[in-house]
Design a protein around this motif. Structure first.
Motif, PDB file in Angstrom:
ATOM      1  N   THR A 131       0.642  -1.425  -0.187  1.00  8.93           N
ATOM      2  CA  THR A 131      -0.094   0.328   0.179  1.00  8.93           C
ATOM      3  C   THR A 131       1.296   1.634  -0.046  1.00  8.93           C
ATOM      4  OG1 THR A 131      -1.743  -1.321   1.088  1.00  8.93           O
ATOM      5  CG2 THR A 131      -1.966   1.220   1.327  1.00  8.93           C
ATOM      6  N   GLY A 132       2.056   0.900   0.736  1.00  9.44           N
ATOM      7  CA  GLY A 132       2.651   2.807   1.062  1.00  9.44           C
ATOM      8  C   GLY A 132       3.123   2.377  -0.412  1.00  9.44           C
ATOM      9  N   VAL A 133       4.080   1.159  -0.630  1.00  5.44           N
ATOM     10  CA  VAL A 133       4.529   1.546  -3.088  1.00  5.44           C
ATOM     11  C   VAL A 133       3.170   2.387  -3.681  1.00  5.44           C
ATOM     12  CG1 VAL A 133       5.628   0.596  -4.038  1.00  5.44           C
ATOM     13  CG2 VAL A 133       6.573   0.357  -2.222  1.00  5.44           C
ATOM     14  N   ARG A 134       2.240   1.678  -3.602  1.00  6.32           N
ATOM     15  CA  ARG A 134       1.558   2.492  -4.313  1.00  6.32           C
ATOM     16  C   ARG A 134       1.251   3.430  -4.026  1.00  6.32           C
ATOM     17  NH1 ARG A 134      -0.577  -2.600  -3.288  1.00  6.32           N
ATOM     18  NH2 ARG A 134      -2.432  -2.402  -2.086  1.00  6.32           N
ATOM     19  N   GLY A 135       1.312   4.484  -2.965  1.00  2.97           N
ATOM     20  CA  GLY A 135       0.787   5.185  -2.355  1.00  2.97           C
ATOM     21  C   GLY A 135       1.308   6.597  -2.866  1.00  2.97           C
ATOM     22  N   VAL A 136       3.164   5.814  -2.946  1.00  2.00           N
ATOM     23  CA  VAL A 136       3.879   6.725  -3.421  1.00  2.00           C
ATOM     24  C   VAL A 136       4.006   6.826  -4.579  1.00  2.00           C
ATOM     25  CG1 VAL A 136       6.302   6.908  -3.461  1.00  2.00           C
ATOM     26  CG2 VAL A 136       6.197   6.766  -1.807  1.00  2.00           C
ATOM     27  N   ALA A 137       3.620   6.228  -5.558  1.00  2.00           N
ATOM     28  CA  ALA A 137       3.289   6.052  -7.101  1.00  2.00           C
ATOM     29  C   ALA A 137       2.346   7.296  -7.326  1.00  2.00           C
ATOM     30  CB  ALA A 137       3.354   4.740  -7.124  1.00  2.00           C
ATOM     31  N   ASP A 138       1.366   7.094  -7.034  1.00  2.78           N
ATOM     32  CA  ASP A 138      -0.056   7.958  -6.555  1.00  2.78           C
ATOM     33  C   ASP A 138       0.311   8.647  -6.412  1.00  2.78           C
ATOM     34  OD1 ASP A 138      -2.556   7.394  -7.434  1.00  2.78           O
ATOM     35  OD2 ASP A 138      -3.528   7.580  -5.061  1.00  2.78           O
ATOM     36  N   GLY A 139       1.246   9.434  -5.685  1.00  6.70           N
ATOM     37  CA  GLY A 139       1.113  10.293  -5.330  1.00  6.70           C
ATOM     38  C   GLY A 139       2.203  11.336  -6.357  1.00  6.70           C
ATOM     39  N   VAL A 140       3.328  10.573  -7.054  1.00 12.56           N
ATOM     40  CA  VAL A 140       4.252  10.790  -8.335  1.00 12.56           C
ATOM     41  C   VAL A 140       3.582  11.328  -9.112  1.00 12.56           C
ATOM     42  CG1 VAL A 140       5.698   9.800  -9.996  1.00 12.56           C
ATOM     43  CG2 VAL A 140       5.917   9.592  -7.225  1.00 12.56           C
ATOM     44  N   LYS A 141       1.594  10.244  -9.588  1.00 11.12           N
ATOM     45  CA  LYS A 141       1.323  11.386 -10.564  1.00 11.12           C
ATOM     46  C   LYS A 141       0.690  11.573 -11.182  1.00 11.12           C
ATOM     47  CE  LYS A 141      -3.453   8.750  -9.506  1.00 11.12           C
ATOM     48  NZ  LYS A 141      -4.504   7.737 -10.072  1.00 11.12           N
ATOM     49  N   TYR A 142       0.690  12.205  -9.616  1.00 11.49           N
ATOM     50  CA  TYR A 142      -0.591  13.523  -9.618  1.00 11.49           C
ATOM     51  C   TYR A 142       0.547  15.104  -9.871  1.00 11.49           C
ATOM     52  CZ  TYR A 142      -4.176  11.807  -7.347  1.00 11.49           C
ATOM     53  OH  TYR A 142      -5.019  10.650  -6.823  1.00 11.49           O
ATOM     54  N   PHE A 143       1.963  15.104  -9.989  1.00  9.06           N
ATOM     55  CA  PHE A 143       2.653  16.123 -10.552  1.00  9.06           C
ATOM     56  C   PHE A 143       2.496  16.221 -11.729  1.00  9.06           C
ATOM     57  CE2 PHE A 143       6.847  17.231 -12.208  1.00  9.06           C
ATOM     58  CZ  PHE A 143       7.042  18.706 -11.571  1.00  9.06           C
ATOM     59  N   PHE A 144       2.916  14.534 -12.845  1.00  8.85           N
ATOM     60  CA  PHE A 144       2.811  14.936 -14.241  1.00  8.85           C
ATOM     61  C   PHE A 144       1.240  15.132 -14.679  1.00  8.85           C
ATOM     62  CE2 PHE A 144       6.612  11.415 -13.070  1.00  8.85           C
ATOM     63  CZ  PHE A 144       7.383  12.056 -13.540  1.00  8.85           C
ATOM     64  N   GLN A 145      -0.022  14.794 -13.907  1.00 12.02           N
ATOM     65  CA  GLN A 145      -1.152  15.265 -13.805  1.00 12.02           C
ATOM     66  C   GLN A 145      -1.530  16.726 -14.047  1.00 12.02           C
ATOM     67  OE1 GLN A 145      -4.094  14.106 -11.619  1.00 12.02           O
ATOM     68  NE2 GLN A 145      -3.315  11.566 -12.669  1.00 12.02           N
TER      69      GLN A 145
END
Length: 260
Positions: free
Chosen positions: A10-24
């Motif tokens: 969950t932590g890894v997915r959460g970090v990756a989820d946060g990364v995608k918002y920068f690109f969005q």
């Protein structure tokens, strides 16, 4: 899967989820170039101020080093000069670190009305969101500066010891940079999410609590933004995208439920 395994995933997915918002956020400003140019104005103003301040610090770092080391006046010229040059480099390096961790806060304080509008336009483009509280501009800027100073205090509480540990062999080149990026990234997210969270009636303490409760997305977004901001002058170009991405992050991950 064990509890530890599920938590780590969950932590890894959460970090990756946060990364995608920068690109969005990058994607949003690329589709709205006028908003990107609009958001560059306060960042450019802050850049000029920081370059001038660092130039002054670089010019007088040697004098400052001499002022704080009067005990070295009686040393040999080589030893005295070596000490003061090293101290001058440390002073300038610390000033550069402080500039990096405060650039966002100062830019947001300078550009409060600019970034408030940009953040609102992001939400309007997605169907609308809560409007900013109707408060005088001077009060909004004062509150922003106060909150930024409090955040800066927390940043320095971690950054200064990490800066000192950076001179320790091995640890300073491995563990410290990772911890520094995590700390700086988290507090960068704190700064960038302030505007959309304030529109949701979330004061500073509640904002901190929300980001601590869901640290993984905050870290993912903040660490990537921090690393991008380390590239000279890119922080200026990327600031509008970071504001847009932070708005998307809050809208999707940190908006309180009704009655919460």
């Amino acid at each position: 899967m064990s509890t530890i395994g599920r938590t780590a995933g969950t932590g890894v997915r959460g970090v990756a989820d946060g990364v995608k918002y920068f690109f969005q956020g990058v994607g949003w400003v690329s589709r709205h170039p006028r908003q990107w140019l609009f958001g560059l104005i306060p960042a450019l103003i802050a850049l000029v101020l920081y370059v001038a301040a660092l130039a002054v610090l670089g010019t007088y770092a040697g004098d400052l080093a001499a002022w704080v080391t009067p005990f070295a006046d009686g040393w040999s010229e080589a030893a005295r000069n070596t000490l003061r040059v090293l101290l001058g480099v440390v002073v300038f390096g610390l000033g550069l670190v402080i500039a990096l961790v405060t650039f966002t806060a100062i830019t947001l304080a300078i550009g409060e009305p600019f970034y408030e509008k940009l953040s609102e336009r992001v939400e309007d483009d997605l169907g609308g969101g809560p409007k900013a509280p109707d408060v005088p501009l001077w009060r909004s800027i004062t509150r922003s500066i106060r909150d930024s100073l409090i955040t800066l205090g927390w940043v320095l509480l971690f950054t200064i010891p990490l800066f000192a540990l950076g001179f320790v062999p091995v640890i300073g080149q491995t563990v410290v940079p990772v911890l520094g990026a995590a700390v700086s990234g988290f507090f960068l997210t704190v700064e960038l999410t302030a505007l959309p969270m304030e529109r949701r009636a979330m004061p500073r303490r509640l904002r901190f609590a929300a980001l601590r409760a869901k640290k993984a997305p905050a870290l993912g977004f903040g660490i990537l933004t921090f690393l991008v901001f380390l590239i000279p002058f890119v922080a200026v170009l990327a600031m509008p995208a970071a504001v847009a991405g932070a708005t998307l992050l809050v809208r999707h991950r940190y908006s309180p439920s009704p009655g919460e």
